[in-house]
Enzyme design. Sequence first.
Site, PDB file in Angstrom:
ATOM      1  N   GLY A 141       2.051  56.261  17.987  1.00 51.21           N
ATOM      2  CA  GLY A 141       3.074  55.926  17.001  1.00 51.21           C
ATOM      3  C   GLY A 141       4.047  57.076  16.777  1.00 51.21           C
ATOM      4  O   GLY A 141       4.126  57.981  17.601  1.00 51.21           O
ATOM      5  N   GLU A 156      12.569  58.099  21.455  1.00 51.52           N
ATOM      6  CA  GLU A 156      13.152  57.629  22.724  1.00 51.52           C
ATOM      7  C   GLU A 156      12.222  57.833  23.928  1.00 51.52           C
ATOM      8  O   GLU A 156      12.294  57.081  24.888  1.00 51.52           O
ATOM      9  CB  GLU A 156      14.488  58.324  22.988  1.00 51.52           C
ATOM     10  CG  GLU A 156      15.676  57.701  22.276  1.00 51.52           C
ATOM     11  CD  GLU A 156      15.993  56.275  22.746  1.00 51.52           C
ATOM     12  OE1 GLU A 156      15.922  56.016  23.963  1.00 51.52           O
ATOM     13  OE2 GLU A 156      16.298  55.433  21.885  1.00 51.52           O
ATOM     14  N   HIS A 175       8.919  57.477  23.983  1.00 54.57           N
ATOM     15  CA  HIS A 175       8.038  56.301  24.014  1.00 54.57           C
ATOM     16  C   HIS A 175       8.813  55.065  24.459  1.00 54.57           C
ATOM     17  O   HIS A 175       8.315  54.252  25.241  1.00 54.57           O
ATOM     18  CB  HIS A 175       7.460  56.026  22.620  1.00 54.57           C
ATOM     19  CG  HIS A 175       6.641  57.145  22.040  1.00 54.57           C
ATOM     20  ND1 HIS A 175       7.063  57.901  20.976  1.00 54.57           N
ATOM     21  CD2 HIS A 175       5.412  57.624  22.380  1.00 54.57           C
ATOM     22  CE1 HIS A 175       6.125  58.796  20.675  1.00 54.57           C
ATOM     23  NE2 HIS A 175       5.115  58.651  21.508  1.00 54.57           N
ATOM     24  N   GLY A 184       3.823  59.554  29.923  1.00 53.61           N
ATOM     25  CA  GLY A 184       4.969  60.449  30.051  1.00 53.61           C
ATOM     26  C   GLY A 184       4.600  61.747  30.758  1.00 53.61           C
ATOM     27  O   GLY A 184       3.495  62.277  30.552  1.00 53.61           O
ATOM     28  N   LYS A 233       5.798  64.473  30.031  1.00 53.45           N
ATOM     29  CA  LYS A 233       5.750  65.474  28.943  1.00 53.45           C
ATOM     30  C   LYS A 233       4.338  66.016  28.752  1.00 53.45           C
ATOM     31  O   LYS A 233       4.144  67.207  28.560  1.00 53.45           O
ATOM     32  CB  LYS A 233       6.263  64.801  27.669  1.00 53.45           C
ATOM     33  CG  LYS A 233       5.819  65.374  26.382  1.00 53.45           C
ATOM     34  CD  LYS A 233       6.752  66.444  25.944  1.00 53.45           C
ATOM     35  CE  LYS A 233       6.493  66.967  24.563  1.00 53.45           C
ATOM     36  NZ  LYS A 233       5.223  66.653  23.961  1.00 53.45           N
ATOM     37  N   ASP A 234       3.343  65.112  28.798  1.00 53.24           N
ATOM     38  CA  ASP A 234       1.945  65.531  28.684  1.00 53.24           C
ATOM     39  C   ASP A 234       1.352  65.535  30.096  1.00 53.24           C
ATOM     40  O   ASP A 234       0.557  64.669  30.453  1.00 53.24           O
ATOM     41  CB  ASP A 234       1.190  64.566  27.761  1.00 53.24           C
ATOM     42  CG  ASP A 234       1.794  64.565  26.372  1.00 53.24           C
ATOM     43  OD1 ASP A 234       1.465  65.455  25.587  1.00 53.24           O
ATOM     44  OD2 ASP A 234       2.650  63.696  26.082  1.00 53.24           O
ATOM     45  N   SER A 239       9.443  64.920  20.902  1.00 52.70           N
ATOM     46  CA  SER A 239       8.049  64.919  20.494  1.00 52.70           C
ATOM     47  C   SER A 239       7.980  64.463  19.044  1.00 52.70           C
ATOM     48  O   SER A 239       8.889  64.748  18.251  1.00 52.70           O
ATOM     49  CB  SER A 239       7.474  66.339  20.609  1.00 52.70           C
ATOM     50  OG  SER A 239       6.302  66.451  19.831  1.00 52.70           O
ATOM     51  N   ARG A 264       6.353  65.708  16.966  1.00 56.01           N
ATOM     52  CA  ARG A 264       6.216  66.922  16.151  1.00 56.01           C
ATOM     53  C   ARG A 264       7.552  67.620  15.906  1.00 56.01           C
ATOM     54  O   ARG A 264       7.611  68.563  15.121  1.00 56.01           O
ATOM     55  CB  ARG A 264       5.257  67.890  16.830  1.00 56.01           C
ATOM     56  CG  ARG A 264       3.864  67.348  16.774  1.00 56.01           C
ATOM     57  CD  ARG A 264       2.857  68.126  17.540  1.00 56.01           C
ATOM     58  NE  ARG A 264       1.552  67.517  17.282  1.00 56.01           N
ATOM     59  CZ  ARG A 264       0.510  67.627  18.047  1.00 56.01           C
ATOM     60  NH1 ARG A 264       0.573  68.335  19.134  1.00 56.01           N
ATOM     61  NH2 ARG A 264      -0.621  67.034  17.741  1.00 56.01           N
TER      62      ARG A 264
END
Length: 286
Positions: A31, A35, A37, A147, A149-150, A185, A187
Amino acid sequence: MRRVRSIAQVRRAVAGWRARGLTVGLVPTMGALHEGHLSLMRRSKRQCDRTVVSIFVNPTQFAANEDLSAYPRPLSADLQACQREDVDLVFTPTVDVIYPAGFEMTVRVGALGELWEGKSRPGHFDGVATVVLKLFTIVAPDMAIFGQKDYQQSVIIRRMVVDLNLPVRIVVAPTVRESDGLALSSRNVYLDGLSREAAIGINQALIWAKSAIRTGVSRPGQLKGKMKRMIEKGGCFSLDYIGFCDPSTLLPLTFARPPLAILIAAKCLTPGPALNRRYIDNVIIN
Ligand code: AMP
């Protein structure tokens, strides 16, 4: 778009699609959708007939020192975003649906889960792999989209699919970034003016390293010093690690020569919520 909370509802919906010969894509998320996701949802919609998004803040992937309760949960905005993307099903289970009383079996990732992020977050990847395996068996998708990203997470999921013979195709989609290069992110909302500005140093360090490697610099030691300075400039971030590693085994390389993955994690030092504010980014050089 339908929103469901139970495993039986997910299975019924997917069985109906399967009976009609439709393919199913799954996008697992925690959740606080952005963008990045949404790009995964669009990828699923392009490649599959039906798209399922799961929204579940998975407690087992938070280490003891990380504040699970501080993780953002803007559920109604998330559901609206899924609606706008026209996904077919959103699965929003509660913790006891995924981990009912008596729950005991987990996935143990092994060495891949102990490197890099795993060193700073013991048990994190076991929690990720366990919940992803559960989502795979609940949804039974043809394809699941993650993604880049991870990056370490994506390597671990691919490994799990091979090692446990899971009948699902894994797609890893590019990292979506702000216009100044900062990776999106959930975060990022915790970055204030100064730390937000300093955060671009992480991506800039990756871009600089990539071009230095292209010009023939190959000793990690020669690259790391300048990268660290770029990341820590302004005093808002403290470098956790820079990894020059094999893109499939994630083992450290003696020489930074392609193909390689460069992984970075940095901690935000400015005052903020109790949440573990680590920022990660990476680049793959082929
Ligand atoms: P999360 O909700 O943080 O667990 O992330 C859910 C999925 O979104 C994971 O596969 C992430 O790798 C992916 N994701 C997170 N940030 C980005 C981004 N900036 N670009 C692309 N994918 C992302």
